[in-house]
Design a protein around this motif. Structure first.
Motif, mmCIF file in Angstrom:
data_model
loop_
_atom_site.group_PDB
_atom_site.id
_atom_site.type_symbol
_atom_site.label_atom_id
_atom_site.label_comp_id
_atom_site.label_asym_id
_atom_site.label_seq_id
_atom_site.Cartn_x
_atom_site.Cartn_y
_atom_site.Cartn_z
ATOM 1 N N PRO A 258 0.804 -1.228 0.000
ATOM 2 C CA PRO A 258 0.000 0.000 0.000
ATOM 3 C C PRO A 258 0.837 1.277 0.000
ATOM 4 O O PRO A 258 0.449 2.279 -0.606
ATOM 5 N N LEU A 259 1.997 1.245 0.636
ATOM 6 C CA LEU A 259 2.859 2.424 0.594
ATOM 7 C C LEU A 259 3.369 2.685 -0.815
ATOM 8 O O LEU A 259 3.398 3.833 -1.296
ATOM 9 N N ALA A 260 3.769 1.603 -1.503
ATOM 10 C CA ALA A 260 4.239 1.761 -2.891
ATOM 11 C C ALA A 260 3.121 2.276 -3.787
ATOM 12 O O ALA A 260 3.331 3.157 -4.641
ATOM 13 N N SER A 261 1.886 1.722 -3.591
ATOM 14 C CA SER A 261 0.752 2.180 -4.404
ATOM 15 C C SER A 261 0.447 3.644 -4.142
ATOM 16 O O SER A 261 0.157 4.424 -5.070
ATOM 17 N N THR A 262 0.522 4.053 -2.862
ATOM 18 C CA THR A 262 0.273 5.457 -2.527
ATOM 19 C C THR A 262 1.295 6.361 -3.196
ATOM 20 O O THR A 262 0.958 7.420 -3.758
ATOM 21 N N MET A 263 2.549 5.995 -3.160
ATOM 22 C CA MET A 263 3.600 6.791 -3.779
ATOM 23 C C MET A 263 3.398 6.905 -5.292
ATOM 24 O O MET A 263 3.561 7.987 -5.887
ATOM 25 N N ILE A 264 3.033 5.771 -5.911
ATOM 26 C CA ILE A 264 2.828 5.812 -7.358
ATOM 27 C C ILE A 264 1.680 6.747 -7.718
ATOM 28 O O ILE A 264 1.759 7.560 -8.658
ATOM 29 N N ASN A 265 0.557 6.640 -6.981
ATOM 30 C CA ASN A 265 -0.592 7.498 -7.278
ATOM 31 C C ASN A 265 -0.269 8.978 -7.033
ATOM 32 O O ASN A 265 -0.704 9.851 -7.804
ATOM 33 N N LEU A 266 0.471 9.282 -5.996
ATOM 34 C CA LEU A 266 0.851 10.666 -5.741
ATOM 35 C C LEU A 266 1.771 11.191 -6.835
ATOM 36 O O LEU A 266 1.649 12.352 -7.282
ATOM 37 N N GLU A 267 2.717 10.364 -7.290
ATOM 38 C CA GLU A 267 3.602 10.792 -8.366
ATOM 39 C C GLU A 267 2.817 11.017 -9.663
ATOM 40 O O GLU A 267 3.089 11.964 -10.421
ATOM 41 N N ASN A 268 1.830 10.130 -9.900
ATOM 42 C CA ASN A 268 0.997 10.308 -11.109
ATOM 43 C C ASN A 268 0.209 11.620 -11.027
ATOM 44 O O ASN A 268 0.059 12.328 -12.025
ATOM 45 N N ALA A 269 -0.307 11.917 -9.825
ATOM 46 C CA ALA A 269 -1.073 13.149 -9.668
ATOM 47 C C ALA A 269 -0.190 14.373 -9.869
ATOM 48 O O ALA A 269 -0.600 15.380 -10.476
ATOM 49 N N MET A 270 1.032 14.313 -9.396
ATOM 50 C CA MET A 270 1.944 15.447 -9.553
ATOM 51 C C MET A 270 2.398 15.601 -10.995
ATOM 52 O O MET A 270 2.613 16.717 -11.488
ATOM 53 N N ALA A 271 2.522 14.461 -11.692
ATOM 54 C CA ALA A 271 3.008 14.530 -13.068
ATOM 55 C C ALA A 271 1.907 14.812 -14.074
ATOM 56 O O ALA A 271 2.185 15.178 -15.219
ATOM 57 N N SER A 272 0.645 14.627 -13.675
ATOM 58 C CA SER A 272 -0.459 14.789 -14.621
ATOM 59 C C SER A 272 -0.768 16.271 -14.839
ATOM 60 O O SER A 272 -0.801 17.054 -13.888
#
Length: 462
Positions: A258-272
C-alpha cells in the motif's frame, strides 16, 4: 558483612549453628562432670573418715589419750615412692587425717596435717581451708559418744588435675574438631551444590535460538521444579521471539504494497497535467492510505493479542451487550455493502474474559463475513447458552472456504480464493488468538443454507 556466595552463606550458617550448639553443650557437660567428680571426691573423704572411725575404735580412744604426749603421727610419704609417684609427685602427701579429743588436743594425725588447727565444724560438714601454700578439702566426723572429732582431708591438687584434664578433654575436641568440621562441611556443600554449577554450565553452553530443554544428569528432586519452570520460560521466550520475528517480517511485507501504491498514485497526480486525471490519482492514493490505516490497526490488534496484553484484567463480560456494541460500530460497513444482518441474542450471557479481546473477536468475525458476501447477501449472528458454555455463531452465504483450506486460514495473511473480499488475511488470526486467550475453541463449518461459511466459537461461562 554480606556474603555474596551461596556456599559461603551456607558454610557460615552451619558453622555458626555448630558453635552455638556445641560450645554450650561442651560447657554444660564439663560443668556437670566436674560436679560429679566433686561429689565423688567428697564421698571418698567421708568414706575415709568413717573407715578411720572403725580403726580408732579398734585401737581404743583411751589408748590414744594415754599416748597423747607422744603425738602419734602417721607418715605421709611412702617407703616405696616410685610406686605412687607420677611426674615427681607423691600422691600420699595429698591426703591425710586428724583425730582430736574433746578439748581440741590432737590424738592422731598424718604428718602433712599435723599442723592444721582444729575448727568447730559440725558433724558431716565439708569445708575448705588452707595450710601453708596448699588448699585442702576437709570432712568432719564428730563422735559424741567418744567425745572425739575425726577429720579427713584432701589437697585440691588432684581435683585441679582432674578439672584441667576434663576441660582439656571437652575443649580440645572442639578446638580441633570445629575447623575440621568446617572444612568437611564446606566440602559437603560444594558437592551438594554441584548441580547448580552443572546447570550454569548447561545454560552457558546453549546456542542462541535453541529450544532444546535443559537436562542434568542425576538431577536432584529439588531442582526438578526449577528445571521445569526454566524450560517452560525458555520455550515461552523463544516463542515470543519467534512471533516478533515473524510479525516484523509480515509487517514489512504487508505495508510495503500500500505504501508503494500510494507513492505511485501521488507521483501520477503530480506529473499529470489534466485535473481530472490528477483527481483520480489522488482518490486512489487516499484509498490506499485508508487501506493502510485499516491494515495497520489490524496488525496492532494482532500484536496486542499475541503478546497477551488484553485491555485490563480478566473479568465478567456480557456477550450480548458486547455484540450489540460491535453491531452498532459496524453499521456503516453493513449499509455500504448492502448486507442483511440477522441477530439472535439473549438478554444477557456472562463469561469470564478480556473485554477488548472478545470485542476484537466479534468485530473480526462479522467484518470477515460482511466482506466476503455479495451485495445483498445475508449474515446471521447468534449467541446462546449450551450447558456450561456460550456459543457464538456467525453464518454467511458467501463463497465459503473449502474444507482442505480451513486449517490454513488461521495463518496470518492467508486469504480465501474469492475475489470479492477486500481483507488482508488477518481476521481469523486475530480471532484464533482471542480464542486461545480464553481457553475456548473455534470451528469452521459449511453454511446452513447451501454455500457459505459457519464459524462457531465455544467459550466457558462465568
Amino acid at each position: 558483612m554480606k556474603l555474596a556466595s551461596l556456599r559461603s552463606r551456607l558454610l557460615a550458617l552451619i558453622v555458626m549453628v555448630l558453635v552455638i550448639v556445641l560450645i554450650p553443650l561442651g560447657f554444660l557437660s564439663a560443668k556437670h562432670t566436674l560436679e560429679e567428680v566433686d561429689e565423688l571426691s567428697d564421698a571418698r573423704l567421708a568414706q575415709a573418715a568413717r573407715t578411720l572411725e572403725v580403726l580408732v575404735d579398734r585401737i581404743g580412744v583411751e589408748h590414744l589419750r594415754e599416748h597423747r604426749s607422744a603425738r602419734l603421727l602417721v607418715p605421709s610419704v611412702s617407703n616405696h615412692p616410685h610406686e605412687l609417684t607420677v611426674q615427681g609427685r607423691t600422691f600420699e602427701s595429698e591426703v591425710g587425717f586428724q583425730v582430736f579429743d574433746s578439748d581440741g588436743s590432737l590424738l592422731l594425725a598424718t604428718e602433712n596435717l599435723a599442723g592444721m588447727p582444729h575448727t568447730e565444724a559440725v558433724d558431716g560438714a565439708f569445708e575448705d581451708t588452707h595450710k601453708g601454700k596448699y588448699r585442702w578439702r576437709v570432712f568432719t566426723l564428730v563422735k559424741e559418744d567418744e567425745n572425739i572429732t575425726i577429720r579427713a582431708g584432701e589437697r585440691y591438687d588432684s581435683r585441679n588435675e582432674i578439672t584441667r584434664a576434663l576441660w582439656i578433654e571437652h575443649t580440645l575436641p572442639l578446638l580441633l574438631g570445629l575447623p575440621l568440621m568446617a572444612f568437611l562441611v564446606g566440602w559437603a556443600i560444594r558437592r551438594g551444590l554441584m548441580p547448580l554449577d552443572q546447570l550454569a554450565g548447561a545454560l552457558a553452553r546453549r546456542k542462541p535460538g535453541s529450544r532444546a530443554p535443559v537436562h542434568l544428569s542425576d538431577e536432584p528432586v529439588e531442582l526438578r521444579p526449577v528445571l521445569g519452570a526454566l524450560n517452560g520460560q525458555i520455550e515461552r521466550l523463544e516463542e515470543a521471539l519467534e512471533r516478533e520475528r515473524r510479525f516484523s517480517a509480515d509487517v514489512a511485507h504487508e505495508l510495503r504494497t500500500p505504501l508503494a501504491s500510494t507513492m505511485i498514485n501521488l507521483e501520477n497526480a503530480m506529473a499529470s497535467a489534466q485535473p481530472d486525471e490528477a483527481q483520480t490519482a489522488l482518490e486512489a492514493a487516499r484509498e490506499c492510505l485508508v487501506s493502510l490505516a485499516r491494515r495497520t490497526e489490524q496488525l496492532l490488534s494482532l500484536a496486542r493479542l499475541e503478546a497477551g496484553a488484553a485491555a485490563g484484567p480478566r473479568g465478567t463480560v456480557d456477550l450480548a451487550a458486547l455484540a450489540l456494541d460491535v453491531v452498532d460500530e459496524l453499521s456503516p460497513l453493513i449499509e455500504a455493502g448492502g448486507v442483511e444482518l440477522g441477530v439472535n441474542l439473549p438478554d444477557s450471557l456472562a463469561v469470564q474474559g478480556y473485554t477488548a479481546a472478545l470485542r476484537s473477536l466479534l468485530r473480526n468475525l462479522l467484518d470477515n463475513a460482511f466482506r466476503h458476501v455479495p451485495h445483498g447477501g445475508h449474515v446471521d449472528l447468534s449467541i446462546r447458552r449450551e450447558g456450561n458454555q456460550a456459543l457464538i455463531e456467525v453464518v454467511d452465504d458467501g463463497p465459503g472456504i473449502p474444507p482442505e483450506r480451513r486449517d490454513a486460514m488461521f495463518t496470518r495473511f492467508q486469504r480465501g480464493l474469492d475475489t470479492q473480499g477486500s481483507g488482508y488475511g488477518l481476521g481469523l488470526s486475530i480471532v484464533q488468538r482471542a480464542v486461545e486467550l480464553h481457553g475456548a475453541s473455534i470451528r469452521l463449518l459449511d453454511g446452513e443454507r447451501g454455500p457459505g461459511l459457519r464459524v462457531v466459537v465455544t467459550l466457558p461461562l462465568a
